[in-house]
Design a protein around this motif. Structure first.
Motif, PDB file in Angstrom:
ATOM      1  N   ASP A 181       0.801  -1.222   0.000  1.00  0.00           N
ATOM      2  CA  ASP A 181       0.000   0.000   0.000  1.00  0.00           C
ATOM      3  C   ASP A 181       0.837   1.277   0.000  1.00  0.00           C
ATOM      4  O   ASP A 181       0.270   2.381   0.013  1.00  0.00           O
ATOM      5  CB  ASP A 181      -0.985   0.020   1.185  1.00  0.00           C
ATOM      6  CG  ASP A 181      -1.896  -1.203   1.194  1.00  0.00           C
ATOM      7  OD1 ASP A 181      -2.405  -1.561   0.122  1.00  0.00           O
ATOM      8  OD2 ASP A 181      -2.060  -1.809   2.274  1.00  0.00           O
ATOM      9  N   MET A 182       2.135   1.172  -0.029  1.00  0.00           N
ATOM     10  CA  MET A 182       3.004   2.340  -0.229  1.00  0.00           C
ATOM     11  C   MET A 182       3.128   2.571  -1.734  1.00  0.00           C
ATOM     12  O   MET A 182       3.266   1.627  -2.497  1.00  0.00           O
ATOM     13  CB  MET A 182       4.390   2.094   0.387  1.00  0.00           C
ATOM     14  CG  MET A 182       5.379   3.238   0.188  1.00  0.00           C
ATOM     15  SD  MET A 182       7.059   2.801   0.735  1.00  0.00           S
ATOM     16  CE  MET A 182       6.864   2.876   2.510  1.00  0.00           C
ATOM     17  N   LYS A 183       3.077   3.807  -2.168  1.00  0.00           N
ATOM     18  CA  LYS A 183       3.085   4.121  -3.592  1.00  0.00           C
ATOM     19  C   LYS A 183       4.471   4.529  -4.072  1.00  0.00           C
ATOM     20  O   LYS A 183       5.183   5.284  -3.387  1.00  0.00           O
ATOM     21  CB  LYS A 183       2.088   5.241  -3.897  1.00  0.00           C
ATOM     22  CG  LYS A 183       0.637   4.832  -3.721  1.00  0.00           C
ATOM     23  CD  LYS A 183      -0.311   5.954  -4.107  1.00  0.00           C
ATOM     24  CE  LYS A 183      -1.764   5.494  -4.031  1.00  0.00           C
ATOM     25  NZ  LYS A 183      -2.718   6.562  -4.428  1.00  0.00           N
ATOM     26  N   LEU A 184       4.813   4.034  -5.258  1.00  0.00           N
ATOM     27  CA  LEU A 184       6.043   4.432  -5.942  1.00  0.00           C
ATOM     28  C   LEU A 184       5.631   5.210  -7.187  1.00  0.00           C
ATOM     29  O   LEU A 184       4.852   4.712  -8.002  1.00  0.00           O
ATOM     30  CB  LEU A 184       6.849   3.201  -6.348  1.00  0.00           C
ATOM     31  CG  LEU A 184       8.129   3.464  -7.150  1.00  0.00           C
ATOM     32  CD1 LEU A 184       9.239   3.967  -6.241  1.00  0.00           C
ATOM     33  CD2 LEU A 184       8.584   2.193  -7.864  1.00  0.00           C
ATOM     34  N   GLY A 185       6.127   6.429  -7.340  1.00  0.00           N
ATOM     35  CA  GLY A 185       5.777   7.190  -8.532  1.00  0.00           C
ATOM     36  C   GLY A 185       5.570   8.659  -8.255  1.00  0.00           C
ATOM     37  O   GLY A 185       5.965   9.194  -7.204  1.00  0.00           O
TER      38      GLY A 185
ATOM     39  N   PHE B 149      -1.860   0.114 -10.706  1.00  0.00           N
ATOM     40  CA  PHE B 149      -1.113   1.109 -11.482  1.00  0.00           C
ATOM     41  C   PHE B 149      -2.094   2.216 -11.854  1.00  0.00           C
ATOM     42  O   PHE B 149      -3.096   1.971 -12.535  1.00  0.00           O
ATOM     43  CB  PHE B 149      -0.503   0.491 -12.742  1.00  0.00           C
ATOM     44  CG  PHE B 149       0.390   1.436 -13.490  1.00  0.00           C
ATOM     45  CD1 PHE B 149       1.710   1.611 -13.111  1.00  0.00           C
ATOM     46  CD2 PHE B 149      -0.089   2.152 -14.589  1.00  0.00           C
ATOM     47  CE1 PHE B 149       2.544   2.478 -13.796  1.00  0.00           C
ATOM     48  CE2 PHE B 149       0.729   3.016 -15.277  1.00  0.00           C
ATOM     49  CZ  PHE B 149       2.052   3.185 -14.877  1.00  0.00           C
ATOM     50  N   ILE B 150      -1.825   3.415 -11.388  1.00  0.00           N
ATOM     51  CA  ILE B 150      -2.694   4.569 -11.631  1.00  0.00           C
ATOM     52  C   ILE B 150      -1.962   5.531 -12.548  1.00  0.00           C
ATOM     53  O   ILE B 150      -0.832   5.942 -12.266  1.00  0.00           O
ATOM     54  CB  ILE B 150      -3.069   5.268 -10.312  1.00  0.00           C
ATOM     55  CG1 ILE B 150      -3.766   4.272  -9.371  1.00  0.00           C
ATOM     56  CG2 ILE B 150      -3.951   6.479 -10.578  1.00  0.00           C
ATOM     57  CD1 ILE B 150      -4.028   4.831  -7.986  1.00  0.00           C
ATOM     58  N   ASN B 151      -2.633   5.894 -13.650  1.00  0.00           N
ATOM     59  CA  ASN B 151      -2.051   6.840 -14.610  1.00  0.00           C
ATOM     60  C   ASN B 151      -3.139   7.839 -15.005  1.00  0.00           C
ATOM     61  O   ASN B 151      -3.966   7.567 -15.877  1.00  0.00           O
ATOM     62  CB  ASN B 151      -1.530   6.092 -15.841  1.00  0.00           C
ATOM     63  CG  ASN B 151      -0.839   7.017 -16.836  1.00  0.00           C
ATOM     64  OD1 ASN B 151      -0.637   8.197 -16.563  1.00  0.00           O
ATOM     65  ND2 ASN B 151      -0.491   6.496 -17.999  1.00  0.00           N
ATOM     66  N   ASN B 152      -3.165   8.967 -14.312  1.00  0.00           N
ATOM     67  CA  ASN B 152      -4.125  10.017 -14.615  1.00  0.00           C
ATOM     68  C   ASN B 152      -3.496  11.381 -14.382  1.00  0.00           C
ATOM     69  O   ASN B 152      -2.272  11.480 -14.177  1.00  0.00           O
ATOM     70  CB  ASN B 152      -5.410   9.843 -13.788  1.00  0.00           C
ATOM     71  CG  ASN B 152      -5.142   9.802 -12.283  1.00  0.00           C
ATOM     72  OD1 ASN B 152      -4.232  10.465 -11.778  1.00  0.00           O
ATOM     73  ND2 ASN B 152      -5.932   9.006 -11.573  1.00  0.00           N
ATOM     74  N   ALA B 153      -4.308  12.421 -14.397  1.00  0.00           N
ATOM     75  CA  ALA B 153      -3.781  13.783 -14.269  1.00  0.00           C
ATOM     76  C   ALA B 153      -3.256  14.070 -12.866  1.00  0.00           C
ATOM     77  O   ALA B 153      -2.457  14.996 -12.683  1.00  0.00           O
ATOM     78  CB  ALA B 153      -4.877  14.794 -14.637  1.00  0.00           C
TER      79      ALA B 153
ATOM     80  N   GLU C 229      -1.843  11.571 -10.673  1.00  0.00           N
ATOM     81  CA  GLU C 229      -0.692  10.766 -10.268  1.00  0.00           C
ATOM     82  C   GLU C 229      -0.382   9.683 -11.293  1.00  0.00           C
ATOM     83  O   GLU C 229      -1.246   9.270 -12.075  1.00  0.00           O
ATOM     84  CB  GLU C 229      -0.954  10.113  -8.909  1.00  0.00           C
ATOM     85  CG  GLU C 229      -2.153   9.174  -8.906  1.00  0.00           C
ATOM     86  CD  GLU C 229      -2.396   8.543  -7.546  1.00  0.00           C
ATOM     87  OE1 GLU C 229      -1.487   7.832  -7.057  1.00  0.00           O
ATOM     88  OE2 GLU C 229      -3.482   8.754  -6.975  1.00  0.00           O
ATOM     89  N   VAL C 230       0.867   9.239 -11.280  1.00  0.00           N
ATOM     90  CA  VAL C 230       1.300   8.033 -11.998  1.00  0.00           C
ATOM     91  C   VAL C 230       2.050   7.206 -10.969  1.00  0.00           C
ATOM     92  O   VAL C 230       3.218   7.483 -10.655  1.00  0.00           O
ATOM     93  CB  VAL C 230       2.195   8.363 -13.201  1.00  0.00           C
ATOM     94  CG1 VAL C 230       2.630   7.065 -13.886  1.00  0.00           C
ATOM     95  CG2 VAL C 230       1.478   9.270 -14.184  1.00  0.00           C
ATOM     96  N   THR C 231       1.382   6.197 -10.425  1.00  0.00           N
ATOM     97  CA  THR C 231       1.960   5.459  -9.302  1.00  0.00           C
ATOM     98  C   THR C 231       1.724   3.967  -9.444  1.00  0.00           C
ATOM     99  O   THR C 231       0.797   3.511 -10.120  1.00  0.00           O
ATOM    100  CB  THR C 231       1.340   5.922  -7.965  1.00  0.00           C
ATOM    101  OG1 THR C 231      -0.078   5.739  -8.018  1.00  0.00           O
ATOM    102  CG2 THR C 231       1.668   7.375  -7.691  1.00  0.00           C
ATOM    103  N   TYR C 232       2.577   3.219  -8.761  1.00  0.00           N
ATOM    104  CA  TYR C 232       2.453   1.759  -8.666  1.00  0.00           C
ATOM    105  C   TYR C 232       2.460   1.371  -7.194  1.00  0.00           C
ATOM    106  O   TYR C 232       3.196   1.943  -6.370  1.00  0.00           O
ATOM    107  CB  TYR C 232       3.621   1.068  -9.368  1.00  0.00           C
ATOM    108  CG  TYR C 232       3.806  -0.383  -8.946  1.00  0.00           C
ATOM    109  CD1 TYR C 232       2.973  -1.378  -9.441  1.00  0.00           C
ATOM    110  CD2 TYR C 232       4.799  -0.742  -8.033  1.00  0.00           C
ATOM    111  CE1 TYR C 232       3.127  -2.706  -9.049  1.00  0.00           C
ATOM    112  CE2 TYR C 232       4.962  -2.060  -7.637  1.00  0.00           C
ATOM    113  CZ  TYR C 232       4.119  -3.037  -8.148  1.00  0.00           C
ATOM    114  OH  TYR C 232       4.267  -4.342  -7.747  1.00  0.00           O
TER     115      TYR C 232
END
Length: 617
Positions: A158-162, A235-239, A241-244
């Protein structure tokens, strides 16, 4: 009794204190160097001061409470330690001010590390959550600062990288300089959000590893990511954030991603704690092989670890430096054999595409991603753009069929391209018509070769079947001929044959079992002459009046088919007027029989040894 009662009371107080371990730092209640903070509510993590083995500095960190080997997953003051080991710093503290400033100070109150919230907090407190996150919050629980925004060398569940565009922060992992020095080393892992986002590992200015883009299921360069069923990947890719990130469904499973510096390179590892063994079990790591290195085969080269050499050029390309290529140095890559028609003297219609299967698609940092296009629309868009060199789907289905969606377009050299045996995306590489023609000819040639090989194999099988039936027919003919003779027809010298299915070059007739049984009255005991090591011997008379001696193989005899064949071969070749003559033999199922001429005047041993007890054979 009074001292004893006091002792009991003191013990109960200590036990009560141990059962209610401290879980917060508040104004006026700092955390001392000899104290720890336990996460709540399940106590999975510990916050405290520590000194790494072999070091002489003190750091504030978070580690697992239920792992016997202390494994530090987050360090607050990694760049600003308290001098001296933790035993020599009893006065070091972590404190929270009345306005919410979180600070680490030495014994003489020198602040070495601090966090200042954007605005003053009402009744601030610092605590460690059960996911390992150190947070600074107000009385209402609103988080003003959190350690997860500043990862060290470990990515926890649950820690985000990005990249967080809203906060203007890029969350990266940075390896320790050494096992005894938590300060930031040169090995860094982070997200590149441009083009089709990917995760990279750098060692200083050198790129060590690339994850490949997220294909809707997993990273294109991590084939075994989805094999861990206990994990869910995001994997989130939007305005914004971009995170994994990843999530562990089974709370009893302790797993982490850790970045280390190994020699001149970096290594990312997924490990899971095995309590029974008391050790961390390595699940996955990267880089793994020579093709995991960044672009070992250069632009437009393909790396395949299962080939030798590993580097080859894409179809329609040739090595830029043949001399270096001959030395297996493919870093210069490959160039086109034929320029594209589009933008030269031809049109886009003169170009086409060749499919490269099972790829980790090329570096997408300078690619263009459009998730609104289908794969066919992507192809047409690439053809219309003379600078387009390749395209691929931006998102694949979970069963990895070709009906994905989204469009990734490359407009430069295709760098860091590799293939897998049975994993990866389809990449569609643009080629000139001339190279497409050669590809078509090559395909036709392969088709012709396949057809010829198939016909040849079929002809061979038919010939083999014909030979088998011919041999079978010939064997049946021999058996039939022998039966007719043994029944009394001797007009055409049927005792001579050209061979047998059991012996080589034995010109002996084969008797059928029925003829022999009739000659011996069904192997009557009255016709039994004796018994040797091979088996019993019977006297018999064929229908033509010839007397024979029939020697049968006993089922309990230790002699078998090999001994039987040896005797046939030996006696057939030893022809002498003073030796008994072999007339033929019979093999029927488990029955093996030799047919000799009958000796009326007894055997040679009678005349040599007199009345000593002997056997006929």
């Amino acid at each position: 009794m009074a001292p004893f009662a006091c002792y009991i009371l003191l013990s109960l107080v200590l036990a009560s204190t141990a059962c209610h371990a401290r879980d917060t730092v508040t104004p006026g209640q700092p955390l001392a160097a000899n104290e720890t903070l336990l996460s709540g509510p399940d106590g999975k993590f510990v916050l405290g001061f520590f000194t790494p083995p072999g070091a002489n500095n003190t750091y504030l960190g978070v580690w697992y409470s239920k792992v016997s080997v202390r494994t530090v997953v987050w360090v607050a003051n990694r760049e600003h330690p308290v001098p001296g080991d933790v035993a020599a710093n009893p006065g070091a503290t972590l404190s929270v001010s009345a306005t919410g400033t979180l600070a680490i100070a030495t014994g003489n109150s020198t602040v070495v590390w601090s966090v200042h919230p954007a605005s003053a907090l009402a009744i601030p407190a610092a605590r460690v959550l059960d996911n390992g996150n150190l947070v600074l919050a107000d009385a209402g629980g609103a988080v003003a600062w959190q350690g997860f925004d500043y990862p060290t060398d470990t990515l926890l569940p649950d820690m985000k990288l990005g990249v967080d565009f809203a906060k203007g922060r890029n969350r990266t992992l940075t390896a320790w300089k050494s096992p005894s020095d938590p300060s930031p080393g040169p090995v860094v892992m982070g997200m590149v959000a441009s083009g089709d986002p990917e995760v990279f590992i750098w060692n200083g200015a050198d790129t060590v590893w690339r994850s490949g883009p997220w294909d809707g299921v997993q990273f294109a360069g991590v084939p075994d990511l989805v094999t861990y069923n206990d994990f869910t990947y995001s994997f989130i890719n939007n305005a914004q954030e971009v995170t994994y990130s990843f999530h562990v469904h089974n709370e009893s499973v302790i797993s982490r991603l850790g970045l280390t510096g190994t020699g001149s390179n970096g290594l990312i590892q997924r490990s899971t704690w095995v309590a029974a063994a008391g050790t961390w079990e390595l699940y996955w790591y990267a880089p793994k092989d020579q093709c995991d290195a960044v672009s070992p085969c250069g632009p437009n080269g393909v790396c395949d670890p299962n080939s030798l050499p590993a580097c080859s050029c894409l179809r329609g390309f040739v090595p830029r430096s043949p001399a270096a290529w001959a030395l297996r140095d493919g870093r210069d890559g490959c160039v086109r054999s034929t320029p594209l028609g589009c933008g030269r003297n031809g049109t886009a219609a003169d170009d086409g595409f060749v499919t490269v299967r099972h790829t980790k698609v090329p570096d997408t940092a300078r690619s263009v991603l459009d998730m609104g296009l289908s794969l066919e629309q992507c192809r047409q868009a690439c053809l219309r753009n003379c600078s387009c060199t390749a395209y691929a789907s931006g998102n694949v289905s979970e069963d990895r069929r070709e009906n994905g969606w989204g469009c990734v377009v490359w407009s430069s050299g295709l760098t860091d391209l590799r293939v897998y045996a049975d994993f990866g995306q389809d990449l569609f590489v643009r080629l000139a018509a001339a190279d497409l023609g050669s590809a078509s000819k090559s395909k036709k040639a392969r088709t012709v070769i396949a057809v010829v090989a198939s016909i040849s194999a079929l002809a061979f099988l038919l010939a083999l079947a014909g030979f088998f039936f011919w041999s079978r027919k010939k064997k049946l003919a021999r058996t039939t001929g022998s039966s007719k003779w043994s029944g009394g027809s001797r007009s055409s010298n049927p005792r001579r044959y050209e061979g047998s299915s059991h012996d080589d070059d034995l010109e002996l007739p084969i008797f059928d079992l029925g003829t022999i049984a009739a000659a011996t009255d069904g192997f009557s005991i009255d016709n039994k002459l004796g018994e040797g090591g091979f088996g019993p011997v019977y006297k018999g008379k064929l229908e033509d009046g010839q007397e024979i001696a029939v020697k049968t193989l006993s089922k309990t005899s230790m002699q078998g088919l090999d001994e039987f064949k040896n005797e046939v071969m030996l006696i057939a070749k030893l022809q002498h007027r003073n030796l008994v003559r072999l007339l033929g033999y019979s093999i029927s199922g488990q029955e093996r029989i030799l047919v000799y001429e009958y000796m009326e005047n007894k055997s040679l041993d009678y005349f040599l040894f007199g009345n000593l007890p002997t056997f006929l054979f």
